[in-house]
Structures are given as C-alpha cells and as structure tokens.
Design an enzyme around this catalytic site. Structure first.
Site, PDB file in Angstrom:
ATOM      1  N   ARG A  71      18.739  25.073  10.990  1.00 59.63           N
ATOM      2  CA  ARG A  71      19.060  24.346  12.195  1.00 59.63           C
ATOM      3  C   ARG A  71      19.408  25.353  13.384  1.00 59.63           C
ATOM      4  NH1 ARG A  71      23.342  20.187  10.120  1.00 59.63           N
ATOM      5  NH2 ARG A  71      23.997  22.164   9.089  1.00 59.63           N
ATOM      6  N   HIS A 117      34.526  20.667  10.973  1.00 61.50           N
ATOM      7  CA  HIS A 117      32.976  20.055  10.833  1.00 61.50           C
ATOM      8  C   HIS A 117      32.362  20.119  12.025  1.00 61.50           C
ATOM      9  CE1 HIS A 117      30.024  17.574   9.191  1.00 61.50           C
ATOM     10  NE2 HIS A 117      30.745  16.256   9.352  1.00 61.50           N
ATOM     11  N   SER A 169      31.333  13.736   7.503  1.00 59.17           N
ATOM     12  CA  SER A 169      30.753  12.567   8.461  1.00 59.17           C
ATOM     13  C   SER A 169      30.154  11.381   7.649  1.00 59.17           C
ATOM     14  CB  SER A 169      30.207  12.912   9.625  1.00 59.17           C
ATOM     15  OG  SER A 169      29.248  13.784   9.279  1.00 59.17           O
ATOM     16  N   HIS A 199      29.720  28.251   5.601  1.00 57.84           N
ATOM     17  CA  HIS A 199      29.115  26.745   4.963  1.00 57.84           C
ATOM     18  C   HIS A 199      29.401  26.440   3.732  1.00 57.84           C
ATOM     19  CE1 HIS A 199      26.696  23.167   4.682  1.00 57.84           C
ATOM     20  NE2 HIS A 199      26.617  22.960   5.922  1.00 57.84           N
ATOM     21  N   ASP A 256      26.360  24.844  13.969  1.00 57.45           N
ATOM     22  CA  ASP A 256      27.276  24.951  15.256  1.00 57.45           C
ATOM     23  C   ASP A 256      27.292  26.116  16.166  1.00 57.45           C
ATOM     24  OD1 ASP A 256      27.918  22.297  14.962  1.00 57.45           O
ATOM     25  OD2 ASP A 256      29.437  22.770  13.222  1.00 57.45           O
TER      26      ASP A 256
END
Ligand code: CMX
Length: 434
Positions: free
Chosen positions: A326, A270, A240, A317, A372
């Site tokens: 995160r 993604h 992105s 990742h 995610d």
C-alpha cells in the site's frame, strides 16, 4: 445481477461449506498460544475467520485473492481515470468476484440514492465544538445514525437468525452511502467555512467525497479513489477490524460496531500514525529552519526519536515483514503526479535511511514502511493540510472492509466472541506444571 441478489445466492453455499468444515474437521488444531503471546497482543494466534482479505507477511494484503497491483489493474475505472473505483472493491470484498463496469455503476447509483444524511445528524454534529478531534466527531456522526438501523428494528420484531444479514446489508449500504458526506462536513466545519457542499449526481463515491470536501481536482479524485481502495481492509486482527467484528458479535448493529472500530482506528499505533508521520517530518524541517535535511541530519533525527523512546511513525507492522504494497502504490502515484515535491522527496529519503537504522536499533521486527508512512504527504500536496483529518479519510475507507465482513458475520451466524482470559497468578501456576 444486483449486488444483494448476488450475495443472497452466495450465502447458502458458504454456509453449507462452513457447516461441513466444522462437522468434519472441527477438532483439528490450527493454532496454539504461548505465554509470550498472551502478554504480547495475541500476535499470530489464528482464532478468527475473516472472509474479505488475507495478509501475507511478505507479499502484503490480498483482497479476495487479488493483490494490490492486480486490484489496481483489474477493477473498473472512472471514465478517463486510471485508479480503481472503490465501489468495485466493495463488490469484490462482499461477493469474492470481480465486478463488471455495469456492476460498479449500479453500486455508485445505489450509494448516490441512499446518500441523504438525516437532519438529526447535522444537528448533532453542529452541536460539537469545532476544535474537537475530527475522529471524535466522526465516531459521534456514525452513532447519530444508529436510530435509523433497520437491523435493530427487524431484530426487535423477531426475524429469524438466518435472515439477519438482510437488514444488516441495508444498514451497511446506507451507512457507506452517507459516510463521505459526514466526513466531508466534519472537514468543512472544522477547517473551512462550515458550509455543506451538496453531493453531485454525476460523481462516483470517491470523487463525490472530494467534491463535498471542496476539492474539485480530477487528479485528487484519482488519489481519493486509490486511497479509499488501499485502506479498506487488512484482514481481521487489526484493531479497527477486530473491534468492529467483536462488537458486532454481540448482535450490535452496524452503527455501534463501526463507531467502536473507528475509536480503535483513532489510536496512534493504528490509524493515527498517518498524521504523526507528517507531524514528525514537518517538526524536523521546522527545527532546520524550513529546509529539507541532508541524509546525515535525517539519520540523527531518527536516532534522536528512537533514543527518546518514541517510535518512528509509519514504520513497522504487527504482521508485515516487507515494505507494505500500500506504501508502494502511493509511492507510484507520487512518482507519477508529484515527483519533484519537496515533502515527497523527504518521505522518499526516510525510506532510504530509516530501515537501516531500525535494523541497527534492533527492536522492531519489521523495519519497513507501512501504509501510513506515505498517505499524509499526498494529502498535503493536494491541499488537505489539516492532518488531524487524515485518520477520518482512513476511516471512510476502512468502513468498506469491516462492514462487508460484518454482513458475512451475520450471514454465517458467527458466535458472540468470548475468548478465555487468565490471570498472571494462573499462568505462574500453570507453567510450573509443563
Ligand atoms: N519505531 C521504533 N520502535 C518500533 C517501531 C518503530 N516504528 N516498530 C516497532 N518498534 C518496537 C516496538 O515498540 C517494540 O518495542 P518494545 O519491545 O519496547 O515494546 C518492539 O519494536 C517490537 O515490536 P514489533 O513486534 O516489531 O511491533 P508490534 O507488532 O508490537 O507493533 C506497530 C506494530 C505497527 C504498532 C509498531 O511497529 C509501531 O508502533 N509502529 C509505528 C506506528 C505506526 O506506524 N503504526 C501504523 C501501523 C499501520 C496501521 O495499523 O495503520
């Protein structure tokens, strides 16, 4: 000092630094590319500048030098709140400095003032099928604002290149101000009664987003603020970010650039992974007649997924080699606000079981969870159960990082991107000469 003024003071300084860096060291080699990297998604090749954040494989993201725990601690909070305000993160990303409470209030006010979405956008959104994927609607919603671009207007009028950043800043501020209303309306028209909720003049950017979605729970406001901070930026090479930057390098405006970036975020490897995680978990529970699996059942399901050639969503990742901070921040939020929630316990169980299995499986370079793996379960808990929408939430946040960088791209006058590609035939010939 107002944000734009602060930025205007910083731009000539970095411009001079970059100029002398290129002049003195322009020919020094910082990276090389192997044949494997040419076929392997250009992984690890250093060939792009991204000022707003830097990713360390072991420690995770640093926004302008501050890691996630530091950002959570140091950025101003809403009155009575404990999570950082996204407006403060945007200030930090853009200027490289921590904002004061007052700076953040100013950004909140400015985004409230600029937040009115043109009627033409509502009309365009209303013409779309309600069942269209929310990310498709989101991308179209962003594109529908393109005719409002001041940058394009000024470009057509012939402003000098050194001033491009100024109308870009204006477009970015308008776009960020309007994105939550667009995203919230997509949520309302796709899943609720379709009525738009007017933004509140009393609420900050994140809380207003929840309010316009129809959720007025102070705890969800807090989650939204945290979520919008965590997903904002992850250096420049992810799909992105890189797409937004690449399209912007052709001097396309912020609307063309962000919409393109969002189309990349919509891919299952993604940003779409957040909805895949919950789908995977719930399918598993459905197969078990609605109950939480035992660790053995979970292990078997993970192996079945891998053996059928699918990825375990939310794990692995391209750069990170440890648990994503995160993920950790979201886990901390869950431990504080919803420790007994069944789905959270299952997500926590996947965290106990999946890394070992991925290591045994031996393919993924990183067996640890990414951002995610956790986000969906938090949304579910607070009633946002339409998981097709989760990537839109990611997109509103990601816009802050990629658009802050887009302003810097124009401020630094970065060139149109045009790396060299080669054919397999060329490579076959070239390797024989080495
Ligand atoms: N489950 C199973 N296999 C995995 C895996 C996972 N979670 N992660 C990586 N692998 C496999 C890859 O598919 C690849 O297999 P092949 O050699 O057969 O192609 C191999 O392990 C090596 O891949 P890698 O170098 O470790 O990972 P990449 O840099 O190629 O890809 C990523 C990174 C994120 C796309 C990958 O780990 C993945 O598909 N994860 C699941 C989807 C996901 O969670 N995406 C969200 C990432 C965060 C984000 O951008 O939003």
């Amino acid at each position: 000092m107002p944000l734009k003024e602060k930025l205007a003071k910083k731009i000539p300084i970095l411009r001079e630094e970059v100029k002398s860096l290129v002049k003195e060291h322009g020919q020094k080699v910082i990276s090389q590319a192997t044949v494997e990297q040419a076929y392997g998604g250009m992984r690890g090749i250093k060939s792009m500048v991204w000022e707003t954040s830097l990713l360390d494989p072991n420690e995770g993201i640093r926004f302008r030098g501050y890691n996630i725990p530091e950002v959570r601690e140091k950025l101003p909070k809403a009155p009575g709140g404990e999570e950082p305000l996204p407006e403060g993160l945007f200030w930090l990303l853009l200027t490289g400095e921590l904002p004061t409470e007052n700076d953040v209030k100013e950004v909140t006010k400015e985004w409230q003032t600029r937040g009115k979405v043109p009627a033409s956008t509502w009309k365009i959104l209303d013409s779309l099928p309600k069942k269209m994927h929310p990310m498709t609607q989101f991308s179209i919603g962003i594109m529908s604002l393109q005719p409002t671009s001041l940058y394009q207007q000024k470009y057509n009028e012939g402003i000098p290149k050194k001033d491009y950043w100024d109308p870009m800043y204006e477009d970015v501020m308008n776009l960020l101000a309007q994105l939550p209303a667009i995203a919230a309306y997509i949520y309302r028209r796709s899943y609720k009664n379709g009525k738009r909720i007017t933004p509140s003049k009393k609420l900050d950017w994140g809380a207003n987003f929840s309010h316009m979605m129809g959720i007025d729970d102070p705890e969800y406001y807090e989650l939204m603020r945290l979520y919008l901070v965590l997903h904002s930026d992850h250096e420049g090479g992810n799909v992105s970010a890189h797409t937004t930057h690449l399209v912007g390098s052709a001097l396309s405006d912020a609307f063309y650039s962000l919409s393109a970036g969002m189309n990349g975020l919509a891919g299952p490897l993604h940003g779409l992974a957040n909805q895949e995680v919950l789908r995977w978990i719930q399918n598993l529970m459905k197969k078990l007649g609605g109950r939480v699996p035992t660790k053995e059942e979970l292990s078997k399901a993970l192996w079945d997924t891998l053996n059928s050639g699918q990825v375990i969503p939310g794990y692995g990742h391209a750069v990170l080699r440890k648990t994503d901070p995160r993920y950790v921040a979201q886990r901390e939020f869950a431990l504080k606000h919803m420790p007994k929630d069944e789905l959270f316990q299952l997500v926590a169980m996947v965290y106990e079981v999946a890394p070992d299995i991925l290591m045994k499986h031996g393919k993924a370079k990183n067996p640890w969870p990414n951002v995610d793996a956790h986000s969906g379960v938090l949304q579910w808990y607070y009633g946002v159960r339409e998981y097709d929408f989760y990537t839109v939430l990611f997109g509103v946040s990601r816009a802050m990082g990629v658009l802050a960088q887009l302003i810097w791209d124009r401020a630094l006058g970065l060139s149109i991107e045009r790396p060299k590609s080669v054919t397999t035939e060329w490579l076959k010939q070239e390797v024989t000469k080495m």
